[in-house]
Write a protein that holds these residues in place. Structure first.
Motif, PDB file in Angstrom:
ATOM      1  N   CYS A  55       0.811  -1.228   0.000  1.00  0.00           N
ATOM      2  CA  CYS A  55       0.000   0.000   0.000  1.00  0.00           C
ATOM      3  C   CYS A  55       0.839   1.270   0.000  1.00  0.00           C
ATOM      4  O   CYS A  55       0.301   2.364  -0.203  1.00  0.00           O
ATOM      5  N   GLY A  56       2.152   1.151   0.247  1.00  0.00           N
ATOM      6  CA  GLY A  56       3.000   2.334   0.224  1.00  0.00           C
ATOM      7  C   GLY A  56       2.585   3.360   1.263  1.00  0.00           C
ATOM      8  O   GLY A  56       2.316   3.032   2.424  1.00  0.00           O
ATOM      9  N   THR A  57       2.495   4.607   0.853  1.00  0.00           N
ATOM     10  CA  THR A  57       2.181   5.691   1.787  1.00  0.00           C
ATOM     11  C   THR A  57       0.674   5.927   1.940  1.00  0.00           C
ATOM     12  O   THR A  57       0.268   6.923   2.523  1.00  0.00           O
ATOM     13  N   GLY A  58      -0.132   5.002   1.446  1.00  0.00           N
ATOM     14  CA  GLY A  58      -1.546   4.966   1.789  1.00  0.00           C
ATOM     15  C   GLY A  58      -2.480   5.894   1.034  1.00  0.00           C
ATOM     16  O   GLY A  58      -3.673   5.951   1.341  1.00  0.00           O
ATOM     17  N   MET A  59      -1.990   6.592   0.027  1.00  0.00           N
ATOM     18  CA  MET A  59      -2.843   7.557  -0.654  1.00  0.00           C
ATOM     19  C   MET A  59      -4.061   6.890  -1.291  1.00  0.00           C
ATOM     20  O   MET A  59      -5.189   7.385  -1.166  1.00  0.00           O
ATOM     21  N   THR A  60      -3.852   5.753  -1.941  1.00  0.00           N
ATOM     22  CA  THR A  60      -4.964   5.085  -2.609  1.00  0.00           C
ATOM     23  C   THR A  60      -5.923   4.475  -1.599  1.00  0.00           C
ATOM     24  O   THR A  60      -7.149   4.571  -1.748  1.00  0.00           O
ATOM     25  N   ALA A  61      -5.398   3.852  -0.552  1.00  0.00           N
ATOM     26  CA  ALA A  61      -6.266   3.262   0.476  1.00  0.00           C
ATOM     27  C   ALA A  61      -7.142   4.322   1.125  1.00  0.00           C
ATOM     28  O   ALA A  61      -8.350   4.123   1.317  1.00  0.00           O
ATOM     29  N   VAL A  62      -6.560   5.451   1.470  1.00  0.00           N
ATOM     30  CA  VAL A  62      -7.326   6.539   2.102  1.00  0.00           C
ATOM     31  C   VAL A  62      -8.383   7.066   1.143  1.00  0.00           C
ATOM     32  O   VAL A  62      -9.514   7.381   1.550  1.00  0.00           O
ATOM     33  N   SER A  63      -8.049   7.152  -0.132  1.00  0.00           N
ATOM     34  CA  SER A  63      -9.007   7.629  -1.124  1.00  0.00           C
ATOM     35  C   SER A  63     -10.193   6.682  -1.277  1.00  0.00           C
ATOM     36  O   SER A  63     -11.335   7.120  -1.434  1.00  0.00           O
ATOM     37  N   HIS A  64      -9.920   5.380  -1.201  1.00  0.00           N
ATOM     38  CA  HIS A  64     -10.991   4.389  -1.405  1.00  0.00           C
ATOM     39  C   HIS A  64     -11.811   4.126  -0.142  1.00  0.00           C
ATOM     40  O   HIS A  64     -12.947   3.634  -0.231  1.00  0.00           O
ATOM     41  N   ALA A  65     -11.275   4.421   1.020  1.00  0.00           N
ATOM     42  CA  ALA A  65     -11.902   4.017   2.277  1.00  0.00           C
ATOM     43  C   ALA A  65     -13.372   4.430   2.420  1.00  0.00           C
ATOM     44  O   ALA A  65     -14.181   3.639   2.925  1.00  0.00           O
ATOM     45  N   PRO A  66     -13.780   5.635   1.997  1.00  0.00           N
ATOM     46  CA  PRO A  66     -15.193   6.001   2.167  1.00  0.00           C
ATOM     47  C   PRO A  66     -16.166   5.152   1.346  1.00  0.00           C
ATOM     48  O   PRO A  66     -17.377   5.216   1.584  1.00  0.00           O
ATOM     49  N   HIS A  67     -15.657   4.355   0.425  1.00  0.00           N
ATOM     50  CA  HIS A  67     -16.520   3.612  -0.498  1.00  0.00           C
ATOM     51  C   HIS A  67     -16.675   2.144  -0.118  1.00  0.00           C
ATOM     52  O   HIS A  67     -17.372   1.398  -0.815  1.00  0.00           O
ATOM     53  N   VAL A  68     -16.019   1.711   0.987  1.00  0.00           N
ATOM     54  CA  VAL A  68     -16.033   0.296   1.360  1.00  0.00           C
ATOM     55  C   VAL A  68     -16.247   0.149   2.863  1.00  0.00           C
ATOM     56  O   VAL A  68     -16.227   1.128   3.613  1.00  0.00           O
ATOM     57  N   LYS A  69     -16.436  -1.103   3.287  1.00  0.00           N
ATOM     58  CA  LYS A  69     -16.596  -1.377   4.714  1.00  0.00           C
ATOM     59  C   LYS A  69     -15.262  -1.301   5.448  1.00  0.00           C
ATOM     60  O   LYS A  69     -15.151  -0.674   6.510  1.00  0.00           O
ATOM     61  N   HIS A  70     -14.234  -1.957   4.879  1.00  0.00           N
ATOM     62  CA  HIS A  70     -12.932  -2.013   5.554  1.00  0.00           C
ATOM     63  C   HIS A  70     -11.828  -2.287   4.545  1.00  0.00           C
ATOM     64  O   HIS A  70     -12.034  -3.016   3.562  1.00  0.00           O
ATOM     65  N   ILE A  71     -10.653  -1.697   4.780  1.00  0.00           N
ATOM     66  CA  ILE A  71      -9.456  -1.985   3.993  1.00  0.00           C
ATOM     67  C   ILE A  71      -8.357  -2.429   4.944  1.00  0.00           C
ATOM     68  O   ILE A  71      -8.069  -1.752   5.935  1.00  0.00           O
ATOM     69  N   HIS A  72      -7.780  -3.584   4.645  1.00  0.00           N
ATOM     70  CA  HIS A  72      -6.578  -4.028   5.357  1.00  0.00           C
ATOM     71  C   HIS A  72      -5.402  -3.703   4.453  1.00  0.00           C
ATOM     72  O   HIS A  72      -5.239  -4.306   3.379  1.00  0.00           O
ATOM     73  N   GLU A  79       8.354   2.799   7.457  1.00  0.00           N
ATOM     74  CA  GLU A  79       8.343   4.239   7.194  1.00  0.00           C
ATOM     75  C   GLU A  79       7.189   4.621   6.273  1.00  0.00           C
ATOM     76  O   GLU A  79       6.539   5.663   6.462  1.00  0.00           O
ATOM     77  N   MET A  80       6.939   3.797   5.263  1.00  0.00           N
ATOM     78  CA  MET A  80       5.791   4.043   4.384  1.00  0.00           C
ATOM     79  C   MET A  80       4.497   4.020   5.193  1.00  0.00           C
ATOM     80  O   MET A  80       3.616   4.878   5.037  1.00  0.00           O
ATOM     81  N   LEU A  81       4.376   3.036   6.076  1.00  0.00           N
ATOM     82  CA  LEU A  81       3.136   2.883   6.842  1.00  0.00           C
ATOM     83  C   LEU A  81       2.929   4.014   7.836  1.00  0.00           C
ATOM     84  O   LEU A  81       1.784   4.391   8.112  1.00  0.00           O
ATOM     85  N   GLU A  82       4.005   4.559   8.388  1.00  0.00           N
ATOM     86  CA  GLU A  82       3.859   5.702   9.285  1.00  0.00           C
ATOM     87  C   GLU A  82       3.219   6.874   8.543  1.00  0.00           C
ATOM     88  O   GLU A  82       2.345   7.568   9.069  1.00  0.00           O
ATOM     89  N   ILE A  83       3.657   7.101   7.331  1.00  0.00           N
ATOM     90  CA  ILE A  83       3.063   8.166   6.516  1.00  0.00           C
ATOM     91  C   ILE A  83       1.611   7.827   6.198  1.00  0.00           C
ATOM     92  O   ILE A  83       0.721   8.694   6.260  1.00  0.00           O
ATOM     93  N   ALA A  84       1.348   6.557   5.880  1.00  0.00           N
ATOM     94  CA  ALA A  84      -0.015   6.137   5.558  1.00  0.00           C
ATOM     95  C   ALA A  84      -0.960   6.345   6.741  1.00  0.00           C
ATOM     96  O   ALA A  84      -2.084   6.845   6.587  1.00  0.00           O
ATOM     97  N   ARG A  85      -0.503   5.987   7.934  1.00  0.00           N
ATOM     98  CA  ARG A  85      -1.339   6.183   9.128  1.00  0.00           C
ATOM     99  C   ARG A  85      -1.623   7.667   9.356  1.00  0.00           C
ATOM    100  O   ARG A  85      -2.742   8.049   9.710  1.00  0.00           O
ATOM    101  N   GLY A  86      -0.618   8.494   9.135  1.00  0.00           N
ATOM    102  CA  GLY A  86      -0.826   9.930   9.274  1.00  0.00           C
ATOM    103  C   GLY A  86      -1.839  10.457   8.280  1.00  0.00           C
ATOM    104  O   GLY A  86      -2.677  11.312   8.628  1.00  0.00           O
ATOM    105  N   ARG A  87      -1.791   9.964   7.059  1.00  0.00           N
ATOM    106  CA  ARG A  87      -2.759  10.385   6.056  1.00  0.00           C
ATOM    107  C   ARG A  87      -4.181   9.975   6.447  1.00  0.00           C
ATOM    108  O   ARG A  87      -5.135  10.729   6.250  1.00  0.00           O
ATOM    109  N   ALA A  88      -4.320   8.772   7.000  1.00  0.00           N
ATOM    110  CA  ALA A  88      -5.646   8.308   7.410  1.00  0.00           C
ATOM    111  C   ALA A  88      -6.201   9.180   8.534  1.00  0.00           C
ATOM    112  O   ALA A  88      -7.381   9.556   8.521  1.00  0.00           O
ATOM    113  N   VAL A  89      -5.359   9.505   9.494  1.00  0.00           N
ATOM    114  CA  VAL A  89      -5.793  10.370  10.603  1.00  0.00           C
ATOM    115  C   VAL A  89      -6.174  11.746  10.080  1.00  0.00           C
ATOM    116  O   VAL A  89      -7.220  12.307  10.448  1.00  0.00           O
TER     117      VAL A  89
END
Length: 215
Positions: A55-72, A79-89
């Protein structure tokens, strides 16, 4: 010279070093990226359980999240995931779980997911066929695998010669060189039915929607 056992750690360190630059670099083709998001969302429902590996830095996961029940969302790089978590928050998204794990070590039940996303990742895995077979097993019957994969074999075949040297020196991650035809055949051999293939103009990445048959 790194041993086989050390290579995954070398890859992790490579992506850790690249994380900040990866997060701030602009998307090279914004129109193509938006089209991929749009096509992907056609396969979502509000009840979709989604896996995104690499998932890298999470940009795509965060973009898709409002359209689904859950994304793992998983990645090898902490380091990529730290950025991804920050984007989600920052986006106020609460339906993504993040995990630092290589794809082969993901602990998930057979037939769990409605959709699996593997974006810019298949060419970075040791064994493409094994990974695709695992995706097939993780999907529910009728589930969809959506990938965007650099197919370097048509015009950049020379990467197959330099990639092992670059990886041994820590300058490149794992990199596999294959063609779009070879990728499509791997998907078919795993049992997928190909519904959509698209390569944006002048791009090396091929966007594919493949479905696991319902029966």
């Amino acid at each position: 010279m790194p041993t086989d056992a050390s290579k995954p750690d070398n890859d992790r360190r490579f992506w850790d070093r690249l994380a900040q630059k990866y997060a701030t670099d602009p998307i090279s083709d914004e129109a193509a990226y938006q089209k991929k998001l749009e096509i992907t969302r056609q396969h979502f429902t509000p009840d979709s359980d989604v896996l995104e590996f690499g998932c890298g830095t999470g940009m795509t996961a965060v973009s898709h999240a409002p359209h689904v029940k859950h994304i793992h969302a998983t990645d090898l790089s902490g380091e990529m995931l730290e950025i991804a978590r920050g984007r989600a928050v920052e986006a106020g998204v609460g339906n993504i779980s993040f995990e630092r794990v290589g794809f082969e070590d993901i602990d998930a039940a057979t037939g769990r997911f409605d959709v699996v996303l593997g974006l810019s990742i298949l060419h970075l895995l040791e064994d493409r066929d094994a990974a695709i077979a695992r995706v097939h097993s993780l999907l529910k019957p009728g589930g969809v695998f959506i990938s965007s994969t650099a197919c370097l074999g048509e015009k950049m075949w020379f990467f197959s010669l330099i990639a092992p040297i670059g990886r041994a020196l820590g300058l490149l991650p794992m990199l596999r060189v294959f063609t779009q035809v070879q990728l499509a055949e791997s998907l078919r051999q795993a049992g997928f039915e190909l519904e959509h293939q698209w390569r944006p103009d002048k791009a090396v990445a091929v966007f594919i929607v493949a479905r696991k048959p319902a029966n």
